[in-house]
Design a protein around this motif. Structure first.
Motif, PDB file in Angstrom:
ATOM      1  N   GLN A  10       0.830  -1.206   0.000  1.00 37.93           N
ATOM      2  CA  GLN A  10       0.000   0.000   0.000  1.00 37.93           C
ATOM      3  C   GLN A  10       0.866   1.258   0.000  1.00 37.93           C
ATOM      4  N   PHE A  11       1.904   1.247   0.821  1.00 35.34           N
ATOM      5  CA  PHE A  11       2.781   2.420   0.888  1.00 35.34           C
ATOM      6  C   PHE A  11       3.437   2.678  -0.466  1.00 35.34           C
ATOM      7  N   GLN A  12       3.914   1.631  -1.126  1.00 37.48           N
ATOM      8  CA  GLN A  12       4.556   1.801  -2.425  1.00 37.48           C
ATOM      9  C   GLN A  12       3.587   2.411  -3.439  1.00 37.48           C
ATOM     10  N   GLY A  13       2.325   2.099  -3.314  1.00 36.79           N
ATOM     11  CA  GLY A  13       1.331   2.687  -4.204  1.00 36.79           C
ATOM     12  C   GLY A  13       1.185   4.184  -4.000  1.00 36.79           C
ATOM     13  N   HIS A  14       1.417   4.640  -2.781  1.00 33.17           N
ATOM     14  CA  HIS A  14       1.313   6.072  -2.469  1.00 33.17           C
ATOM     15  C   HIS A  14       2.638   6.811  -2.662  1.00 33.17           C
ATOM     16  N   ARG A  15       3.738   6.094  -2.845  1.00 33.38           N
ATOM     17  CA  ARG A  15       5.060   6.715  -2.907  1.00 33.38           C
ATOM     18  C   ARG A  15       5.181   7.806  -3.976  1.00 33.38           C
ATOM     19  N   PRO A  16       4.714   7.587  -5.229  1.00 35.17           N
ATOM     20  CA  PRO A  16       4.856   8.664  -6.228  1.00 35.17           C
ATOM     21  C   PRO A  16       4.210   9.975  -5.797  1.00 35.17           C
ATOM     22  N   HIS A  17       3.014   9.883  -5.217  1.00 38.36           N
ATOM     23  CA  HIS A  17       2.333  11.099  -4.747  1.00 38.36           C
ATOM     24  C   HIS A  17       3.116  11.752  -3.611  1.00 38.36           C
ATOM     25  N   LEU A  18       3.579  10.947  -2.679  1.00 36.77           N
ATOM     26  CA  LEU A  18       4.304  11.495  -1.531  1.00 36.77           C
ATOM     27  C   LEU A  18       5.604  12.157  -1.960  1.00 36.77           C
ATOM     28  N   LYS A  19       6.312  11.543  -2.911  1.00 36.46           N
ATOM     29  CA  LYS A  19       7.565  12.130  -3.379  1.00 36.46           C
ATOM     30  C   LYS A  19       7.296  13.426  -4.138  1.00 36.46           C
ATOM     31  N   ALA A  20       6.195  13.471  -4.895  1.00 27.05           N
ATOM     32  CA  ALA A  20       5.835  14.699  -5.601  1.00 27.05           C
ATOM     33  C   ALA A  20       5.552  15.829  -4.615  1.00 27.05           C
ATOM     34  N   VAL A  21       4.801  15.533  -3.547  1.00 24.68           N
ATOM     35  CA  VAL A  21       4.525  16.530  -2.515  1.00 24.68           C
ATOM     36  C   VAL A  21       5.835  17.021  -1.897  1.00 24.68           C
ATOM     37  N   ALA A  22       6.695  16.077  -1.513  1.00 24.11           N
ATOM     38  CA  ALA A  22       7.938  16.440  -0.820  1.00 24.11           C
ATOM     39  C   ALA A  22       8.884  17.220  -1.737  1.00 24.11           C
TER      40      ALA A  22
END
Length: 295
Positions: A10-22
């Motif tokens: 689940q976390f890996q699925g959210h990683r692209p969004h989180l990296k874009a935010v950061a």
């Protein structure tokens, strides 16, 4: 699949969004990756059954980590991020992977990231989360420890600063490329008059060569930038130039004998070059991921 493995997926699925935010928050891909990794470590120490909305929880955690990093930067004026170009995301003009697509969304070019460095940490967070990712002010207020009204004012101040200082790129990538190709042709020919015609009267050129060149140099105005025709000519004729997207807008990657020597980003507004950003810092160039240019 174990519960831990399921959570990791689940976390890996959210990683692209989180990296874009950061990345939008911090302007540094390394710091962005560290912030995302910190979010994973905190998630691993948390009972996931208590989290109703994992995407929202992770976005909040990453945002708070980024806010702490931004505040720490402001407390260390000996390392000003304003004196360097943000990290570029380099990709082909077509065919990016999901993580690159998230990083490139909304054409957050280097010129915009430079302006974001001038905001206060709270202003930057409010602007990025609301204007770029659509987060409600009620949720932003919780992150910055302000009321929703105060969070809205933070974003409004940031928006005014951004609009007054950052040209909006033309939405047509093909049109952007035609202008950049014309610039490249004029540069190779050392054609001052054509360069002058391609440049917006208020064009800004930022060139970051690193510590060996005392950081970032800035030129303003078409005449001053066109006056670098001889430099542009040397760059264009001495190197192999490859078209690329740099943070979602048209750019060039320049190499000599396979060695990366510069990354150039061009903001095209109303058919003219409104901003040119050049990263040629040898130390930082070695850290740039060019796998996105592979077919």
């Amino acid at each position: 699949m174990t519960a831990d493995n399921f959570l990791a997926v689940q976390f890996q699925g959210h990683r692209p969004h989180l990296k874009a935010v950061a990345h939008r928050m911090l302007g540094s891909l390394t710091d962005a990756e560290d912030a995302v990794q910190e979010a994973w470590l905190r998630l691993a120490r948390t009972d996931a059954d208590d989290i109703d909305n994992l995407a929202g929880w992770l976005t909040t955690v990453v945002s708070r980590v980024c806010l702490d990093l931004l505040r720490a930067r402001k407390a260390r004026p000996e390392v000003p991020m304003e004196d360097r170009l943000p990290d570029p995301v380099v990709s082909r003009e077509t065919g990016t992977d999901p993580e690159q697509q998230a990083l490139l969304a909304d054409s957050v070019g280097l010129a915009l990231l430079v302006v974001l460095e001038s905001l206060t940490p709270a202003e930057r967070l409010a602007f990025v989360l609301h204007d770029m990712f659509g987060l409600p002010f009620e949720e932003i207020a919780h992150i910055v420890d302000r009321t929703p009204v105060a969070a809205k004012k933070l974003a409004s101040r940031a928006r005014q600063r951004v609009r007054s200082a950052t040209p909006s790129p033309d939405p047509d990538l093909a049109g952007q490329r035609r202008v950049v190709d014309a610039f490249l042709t004029a540069a190779r020919g050392g054609d001052f008059d054509t360069l002058l015609a391609i440049l917006d009267p208020e064009v800004v050129l930022r060139a970051d060569g690193g510590v060996l060149t005392d950081g970032m140099k800035i030129l303003r105005g078409a005449a001053a930038v066109a006056g670098q025709a001889a430099t542009f000519q040397r760059m264009a004729t001495a190197s192999h130039t490859q078209p690329a997207l740099i943070n979602g807008i048209t750019g060039l990657v320049n190499t000599i004998d396979g060695r990366l020597i510069s990354v150039m980003s061009f903001t095209v507004t109303e058919g003219r070059l409104a901003a040119i950003d050049i990263l040629s810092d040898p130390d930082r160039l070695t850290q740039i991921d060019l796998t996105g240019l592979q077919p």
